[in-house]
Design a protein around this motif. Sequence first.
Motif, PDB file in Angstrom:
ATOM      1  N   GLN A   1      77.271  46.585  40.247  1.00 13.29           N
ATOM      2  CA  GLN A   1      76.022  46.769  39.495  1.00 13.29           C
ATOM      3  C   GLN A   1      75.655  45.541  38.677  1.00 13.29           C
ATOM      4  O   GLN A   1      74.482  45.336  38.355  1.00 13.29           O
TER       5      GLN A   1
ATOM      6  N   ARG B   1      60.820  39.399  51.951  1.00 12.13           N
ATOM      7  CA  ARG B   1      61.790  38.818  51.033  1.00 12.13           C
ATOM      8  C   ARG B   1      63.003  38.269  51.782  1.00 12.13           C
ATOM      9  O   ARG B   1      63.411  37.119  51.578  1.00 12.13           O
TER      10      ARG B   1
ATOM     11  N   PRO C   1      74.725  41.851  38.240  1.00 12.51           N
ATOM     12  CA  PRO C   1      74.243  40.770  39.107  1.00 12.51           C
ATOM     13  C   PRO C   1      75.078  39.491  38.975  1.00 12.51           C
ATOM     14  O   PRO C   1      75.169  38.713  39.927  1.00 12.51           O
TER      15      PRO C   1
ATOM     16  N   GLU D   1      68.021  40.246  50.103  1.00 14.74           N
ATOM     17  CA  GLU D   1      67.046  41.243  49.632  1.00 14.74           C
ATOM     18  C   GLU D   1      67.320  41.700  48.204  1.00 14.74           C
ATOM     19  O   GLU D   1      66.657  42.612  47.713  1.00 14.74           O
ATOM     20  N   ASP D   2      68.285  41.081  47.543  1.00 14.22           N
ATOM     21  CA  ASP D   2      68.664  41.518  46.195  1.00 14.22           C
ATOM     22  C   ASP D   2      67.453  41.443  45.245  1.00 14.22           C
ATOM     23  O   ASP D   2      66.594  40.562  45.373  1.00 14.22           O
ATOM     24  N   ASP D   3      67.407  42.348  44.294  1.00  9.62           N
ATOM     25  CA  ASP D   3      66.298  42.373  43.328  1.00  9.62           C
ATOM     26  C   ASP D   3      66.334  41.187  42.361  1.00  9.62           C
ATOM     27  O   ASP D   3      65.312  40.860  41.747  1.00  9.62           O
ATOM     28  N   ILE D   4      67.513  40.574  42.227  1.00  5.37           N
ATOM     29  CA  ILE D   4      67.689  39.497  41.235  1.00  5.37           C
ATOM     30  C   ILE D   4      67.611  38.142  41.934  1.00  5.37           C
ATOM     31  O   ILE D   4      68.394  37.847  42.848  1.00  5.37           O
ATOM     32  N   ARG D   5      66.675  37.315  41.482  1.00  6.42           N
ATOM     33  CA  ARG D   5      66.420  36.039  42.164  1.00  6.42           C
ATOM     34  C   ARG D   5      67.652  35.125  42.218  1.00  6.42           C
ATOM     35  O   ARG D   5      67.937  34.546  43.275  1.00  6.42           O
TER      36      ARG D   5
ATOM     37  N   CYS E   1      72.267  40.365  50.928  1.00  9.34           N
ATOM     38  CA  CYS E   1      71.968  39.955  49.546  1.00  9.34           C
ATOM     39  C   CYS E   1      70.690  39.128  49.450  1.00  9.34           C
ATOM     40  O   CYS E   1      70.206  38.862  48.339  1.00  9.34           O
TER      41      CYS E   1
ATOM     42  N   ARG F   1      69.765  36.070  45.071  1.00 10.66           N
ATOM     43  CA  ARG F   1      69.183  35.674  46.359  1.00 10.66           C
ATOM     44  C   ARG F   1      69.372  34.176  46.599  1.00 10.66           C
ATOM     45  O   ARG F   1      69.709  33.750  47.714  1.00 10.66           O
TER      46      ARG F   1
END
Length: 395
Positions: free
Chosen positions: A252, A316, A254, A281-285, A279, A288
């Motif tokens: 959980q 993405r 990042p 597609e991870d929400d956290i830039r 990864c 990525r």
Amino acid sequence: MSVVKKFLNLFKSGAEEGEEARLRAQKERTENLLKALTDGDLDARWAAVRSVGDLGEAFIEPLIRGLQDDYWIIRRGSADTLGKIGAPAVTPLIAALAEPSDDVRQETIRALQLIGEPSVSPLVQAAKNPHPLIRRGAVQALGLMGEERAVPVLVEAMKDTDAGVRYEAAVAFGRINDPRCIPHLIESLNDVQERVRTAVMATLCSLGIPAIDPLIRALIAQNEDVGRRASLALVTIGEPAIDPLIAALADQNPGIRRGAIEALGQIGNTRAIPKIIECLEDDIRPVRIEAVRALAALGVPAIAPLMQVFREGDNRIRSGAMEALWMLGQPATTPLIMVLKDEQSDVRKRAALLLGEIGDQKAVDHLTGLLSDDNVAVRKEAFEALEMIKTRTAQ
């Protein structure tokens, strides 16, 4: 006086004279050996060192002095003989740890090792001695003896004001191989002395599997240097760390995901490629971005799975795949050329864009063929790609 009584008196007198003679001979031998140890030449000192092990405590101090002899053979012989004398020699030997010469200290520690069990408790106490060299030698000896009972005192030694003591404690933990030390070693990844940090890293790596999960948690240490060194330790551990690091990609936090990706990229095992691609597609830039770097570091084996998401993924993940392919450079040229005839115009356009960014002359003829593509956007991207390659070639 009866004959028997006379005989007994004569026997007693003879025995007393024999005992006196034995004591005189022993005293003379002792004096000669002491003289040889103190004033003799090399051969005489060596013979004396080898001969006094059964004569006990009277020779402890001369043998302690022998540890400082100019000749290695005398220092080694003195240590061996002190080891035979045993427990009575422990206290003088611990005091001798204050000697700054490494040669002397190594032989002193050797003697304490040879004595074994009787030296353990005194060494544990000596690890708290006011003299830093005695603390340092005691910690080193306990480590060499693999003494698990010393773990609590070694934990304290990791906080010692003397860097040499901290270094020896880190090394000792590696020799004792006790997982209880791992949290304390991780705390010391930020030690101010480089050689202490190096010893801590080496010990964490030697501990292997038990150290992996604590090191993964340390990736998000408040001190960035600790996190960086934890990552380096995981990379050095290598293969055993791969599965725990792959599992950490679902953490959980990042920061842990990002650190795990970085370590996997540096380890270079291709087994991690599919999970790292996810990864993208991870929400956290920053996660990525690290995934892109790791895939580029993994090299050619990453190209085929990257090409798959390049063609089929959403915006993405496709964007991340494109960046990774661009970072891979010329090895990605041929796979990109192969999709210039893809049914999807968007795929053709993106492939042309990447080929222009990579700048490989091998793509020129194939891009030229796209100048007659049915899709105007594809034709435009192919033209711009050719111009980029032309400019790079000219430069």
